[in-house]
Design a protein around this motif. Sequence first.
Motif, PDB file in Angstrom:
ATOM      1  N   ARG A  20       3.304   9.357  12.135  1.00 17.74           N
ATOM      2  CA  ARG A  20       4.367   9.032  13.091  1.00 17.74           C
ATOM      3  C   ARG A  20       4.404   7.526  13.266  1.00 17.74           C
ATOM      4  O   ARG A  20       3.370   6.887  13.431  1.00 17.74           O
ATOM      5  N   VAL A  21       5.609   6.986  13.239  1.00 20.26           N
ATOM      6  CA  VAL A  21       5.837   5.554  13.411  1.00 20.26           C
ATOM      7  C   VAL A  21       7.009   5.369  14.368  1.00 20.26           C
ATOM      8  O   VAL A  21       7.684   6.333  14.724  1.00 20.26           O
ATOM      9  N   THR A  44       0.854  -1.185   0.000  1.00 17.46           N
ATOM     10  CA  THR A  44       0.000   0.000   0.000  1.00 17.46           C
ATOM     11  C   THR A  44       0.889   1.233   0.000  1.00 17.46           C
ATOM     12  O   THR A  44       2.113   1.123   0.138  1.00 17.46           O
ATOM     13  N   THR A  45       0.273   2.364  -0.161  1.00 20.66           N
ATOM     14  CA  THR A  45       0.995   3.636  -0.144  1.00 20.66           C
ATOM     15  C   THR A  45       0.393   4.505   0.951  1.00 20.66           C
ATOM     16  O   THR A  45      -0.837   4.577   1.083  1.00 20.66           O
ATOM     17  N   THR A  46       1.239   5.147   1.730  1.00 18.42           N
ATOM     18  CA  THR A  46       0.733   6.000   2.800  1.00 18.42           C
ATOM     19  C   THR A  46      -0.031   7.173   2.200  1.00 18.42           C
ATOM     20  O   THR A  46       0.413   7.792   1.231  1.00 18.42           O
ATOM     21  N   ARG A  47      -1.181   7.440   2.772  1.00 17.85           N
ATOM     22  CA  ARG A  47      -2.062   8.496   2.282  1.00 17.85           C
ATOM     23  C   ARG A  47      -1.781   9.846   2.937  1.00 17.85           C
ATOM     24  O   ARG A  47      -2.251  10.882   2.480  1.00 17.85           O
ATOM     25  N   ARG A  48      -1.062   9.800   4.029  1.00 18.44           N
ATOM     26  CA  ARG A  48      -0.695  11.029   4.731  1.00 18.44           C
ATOM     27  C   ARG A  48       0.573  10.763   5.526  1.00 18.44           C
ATOM     28  O   ARG A  48       0.963   9.619   5.733  1.00 18.44           O
ATOM     29  N   GLU A  49       1.208  11.825   5.954  1.00 21.18           N
ATOM     30  CA  GLU A  49       2.369  11.698   6.835  1.00 21.18           C
ATOM     31  C   GLU A  49       1.900  11.090   8.155  1.00 21.18           C
ATOM     32  O   GLU A  49       0.818  11.410   8.640  1.00 21.18           O
ATOM     33  N   PRO A  74      11.483   7.112  17.243  1.00 20.27           N
ATOM     34  CA  PRO A  74      10.321   7.693  16.561  1.00 20.27           C
ATOM     35  C   PRO A  74      10.743   8.259  15.206  1.00 20.27           C
ATOM     36  O   PRO A  74      11.792   8.890  15.082  1.00 20.27           O
ATOM     37  N   LEU A  75       9.914   8.031  14.200  1.00 20.01           N
ATOM     38  CA  LEU A  75      10.166   8.535  12.850  1.00 20.01           C
ATOM     39  C   LEU A  75       8.878   9.108  12.285  1.00 20.01           C
ATOM     40  O   LEU A  75       7.793   8.821  12.790  1.00 20.01           O
ATOM     41  N   ASP A 133       0.586   2.737  14.903  1.00 20.33           N
ATOM     42  CA  ASP A 133      -0.538   2.498  15.807  1.00 20.33           C
ATOM     43  C   ASP A 133      -1.842   2.489  15.028  1.00 20.33           C
ATOM     44  O   ASP A 133      -1.993   3.198  14.031  1.00 20.33           O
ATOM     45  N   ALA A 134      -2.813   1.734  15.522  1.00 18.46           N
ATOM     46  CA  ALA A 134      -4.111   1.617  14.857  1.00 18.46           C
ATOM     47  C   ALA A 134      -4.819   2.967  14.751  1.00 18.46           C
ATOM     48  O   ALA A 134      -5.579   3.183  13.811  1.00 18.46           O
ATOM     49  N   LYS A 135      -4.546   3.888  15.679  1.00 22.84           N
ATOM     50  CA  LYS A 135      -5.184   5.209  15.599  1.00 22.84           C
ATOM     51  C   LYS A 135      -4.774   5.938  14.316  1.00 22.84           C
ATOM     52  O   LYS A 135      -5.459   6.859  13.875  1.00 22.84           O
ATOM     53  N   ASP A 136      -3.673   5.505  13.701  1.00 21.59           N
ATOM     54  CA  ASP A 136      -3.209   6.097  12.448  1.00 21.59           C
ATOM     55  C   ASP A 136      -3.411   5.164  11.259  1.00 21.59           C
ATOM     56  O   ASP A 136      -2.808   5.345  10.206  1.00 21.59           O
TER      57      ASP A 136
END
Length: 181
Positions: free
Chosen positions: A14-15, A7-12, A23-24, A55-58
């Motif tokens: 935090r991971v 998949t491709t990230t849809r937004r920036e 943290p990145l 995290d699932a919140k993201d």
Amino acid sequence: MYGSEQTTTRRESRVIQIPDGTPLVLPAGTSVRVAQALGDTYTLVTPWGQMVRLDAKDADAIGKESAATPAAAADAGSLEEQVWGQLRTCFDPEIPVNIVDLGLIYDCSLSEVDETGQRQAQVKMTLTAPGCGMGQVLADDVKRKLEGLPGIGTADVEVVFDPPWNPNMMTEAAKLQLGMF
């Protein structure tokens, strides 16, 4: 056992880099592979070969629905059973087995009910490797999930290294799941 969904990230977003816990920020438009989606976290592999935890919140950042942390149902048994159930929703980000079956929980006890009607959970846990930078991240997960249970006021989670963890501490189910039989 690792996933192969691209998949491709849809937004920036935090991971946390695995295994050092740094943290990145993962930029929008980054192609990632979803290696693991367990508990309420996702393990992603970036094009640069990094493993990171989201995290699932993201989850919306990778096109998934954000899910609330599952709370134990009121009829899910005793508070102690609910505590162990919550511990089984915590996963090592590199190994698709929960921390209970991995043998990472050395002790879990509940205090007597205090004046507010709440109990304190005390957990002693370890890591598969002493130098793992994800230790505090996993301990924070345990604390957050236990404190989300009705009846638990606070959770004290201590990461210990004695005795040192070894694969013999895993349940037979975990060994079977990992192909160790």
